[in-house]
Design an enzyme around this catalytic site. Structure first.
Site, PDB file in Angstrom:
ATOM      1  N   MET A   1       0.854  -1.196   0.000  1.00 38.06           N
ATOM      2  CA  MET A   1       0.000   0.000   0.000  1.00 38.06           C
ATOM      3  C   MET A   1       0.883   1.237   0.000  1.00 38.06           C
ATOM      4  SD  MET A   1      -3.033  -1.208   2.648  1.00 38.06           S
ATOM      5  CE  MET A   1      -1.928  -2.098   3.767  1.00 38.06           C
ATOM      6  N   MET A   2       0.717   2.050  -1.043  1.00 37.45           N
ATOM      7  CA  MET A   2       1.526   3.251  -1.188  1.00 37.45           C
ATOM      8  C   MET A   2       1.353   4.176   0.012  1.00 37.45           C
ATOM      9  SD  MET A   2       3.291   3.083  -3.967  1.00 37.45           S
ATOM     10  CE  MET A   2       3.745   4.787  -4.285  1.00 37.45           C
TER      11      MET A   2
ATOM     12  N   CYS B   1      -2.338  -1.210  -9.907  1.00 42.47           N
ATOM     13  CA  CYS B   1      -2.544   0.123  -9.349  1.00 42.47           C
ATOM     14  C   CYS B   1      -3.134   1.061 -10.394  1.00 42.47           C
ATOM     15  CB  CYS B   1      -1.223   0.676  -8.835  1.00 42.47           C
ATOM     16  SG  CYS B   1      -1.393   2.313  -8.077  1.00 42.47           S
TER      17      CYS B   1
ATOM     18  N   GLY C   1      -5.573  -5.700   3.067  1.00 46.25           N
ATOM     19  CA  GLY C   1      -5.032  -4.367   2.886  1.00 46.25           C
ATOM     20  C   GLY C   1      -5.404  -3.453   4.031  1.00 46.25           C
TER      21      GLY C   1
END
Length: 335
Positions: A18-19, A100, A233
């Site tokens: 996860m950015m 993404c 996530g």
């Protein structure tokens, strides 16, 4: 151990890349809570690895194993070079981002837009595998925009299996590259778990993992009745305490109750080292605020971390003060 799990299609639970979230401090925290879950880095662009600060981009604490590096890119030669460089860092897996939907990823011609180019993705995977003895995997969507998921996912999977991919992690939603923001792409397109289940049925000998909308460990365990791996996530990030039950419920380990004093001490030691290298406490504590969701004292815990960790000179004692606010009998009762 992890390599054998992939080959044998053993059950694996992972925390999604996860950015801006799954940096080395987040991963260190998560590893205090589960010894077995696979952890992922944020996506790192291949070009950055080739030309940038490799220790900053690729360095991690050895305690994080098993840990996977997620790469972004669409040029086989550059991805191969990034994998060569990453080989010196000893990751357990290299993962290619084909899921993404963010604008900055699209502008680099990689991420979810690669769903339209299965042959290119296959060439990327083949180039990466040619220079690495690490497992090379792909994380994708079931399709993008007007693609039919039944066709798009099959075309991608067929190409990747032929290229020798070691696993395919599938976010069970389409990505809409036009008209939806990255945030909306995590919620608006409907989930289609059945499409991923059919993919697994078609490839019984290929490791297939699922991602998307899985809210808790009960749902994660249920998914493992259909596929080989499940990826959590936001649920794992915003309620990290659920990771303390992963080793027992997913991996069948006979583990003692979490030693929260030890977790606190580990995070304080980690913070002390980070501060000594010129970092700030908030870099670590920002990942901890959701640790005790629903537990008595959690509000005070969050308040201490949110207000005290940003003060000039804040040190590891802030973490100790925050942990002291928690009523751990709530966690013992829940267990």
């Amino acid at each position: 151990m992890y390599r054998d799990a992939l080959k044998n299609n053993d059950k694996i639970l992972s925390v999604a890349p996860m950015m801006d979230w799954t940096d080395r401090h987040c991963r260190f925290l998560h590893r205090q809570l589960t010894g077995r879950a696979l952890l992922y880095t944020e996506m790192v662009v291949a070009e950055a690895i080739i030309h940038g600060d490799r220790e900053r981009l690729l360095g991690y604490d050895p305690a994080e194993h098993p840990v996977a590096l997620q790469l972004g890119g669409s040029e086989p030669e550059k991805l191969a070079e990034a994998v060569r460089i990453a080989g010196d860092f000893g990751y357990d897996e290299i993962n290619l981002n084909v899921g993404c939907p963010s604008d900055r990823v699209q502008s680099g011609a990689f991420g979810a837009c690669l769903m339209r180019e299965p042959d290119l993705v296959a060439r990327c995977v083949a180039a990466m595998k040619a220079v690495s003895d690490m497992p090379v995997t792909v994380k994708c969507r079931i399709g993008v925009d007007e693609q039919a998921p039944e066709i798009a996912l099959s075309e991608l999977a067929n190409a990747l299996v032929d290229a020798g991919t070691d696993a395919l992690w599938v976010h069970a939603r389409k990505a809409w590259l036009e008209g939806l923001s990255p945030k909306q792409n995590r919620d608006v397109p409907p989930l289609d778990y059945d499409r991923v289940y059919r993919l697994k049925q078609h490839y019984p000998n290929v490791f297939i993992g699922i991602n998307g909308g899985i809210a808790d460990l009960n749902q994660a365990v249920d998914q493992l009745n259909h596929v080989d791996g499940v990826m959590l996530g936001r649920a794992a990030y915003h309620n990290a305490s659920l990771l303390t039950d992963v080793d027992r419920r997913v991996y069948g380990m006979d583990v003692p109750e979490t030693d929260w004093d030890a977790v606190c001490a580990a995070m304080m030691t980690h913070a002390e080292a980070h501060l000594a290298s010129g970092g700030r406490l908030i870099h670590i504590t920002r990942h901890m605020v959701g640790l005790f969701l629903g537990v008595r004292g959690a509000r005070r815990f969050r308040q201490i971390l949110s207000t005290e960790a940003v003060r000039p000179g804040a040190g590891p004692e802030v973490i100790a003060a925050a942990f002291a606010a928690i009523d751990f009998s709530d966690l013992t009762a829940a267990a």
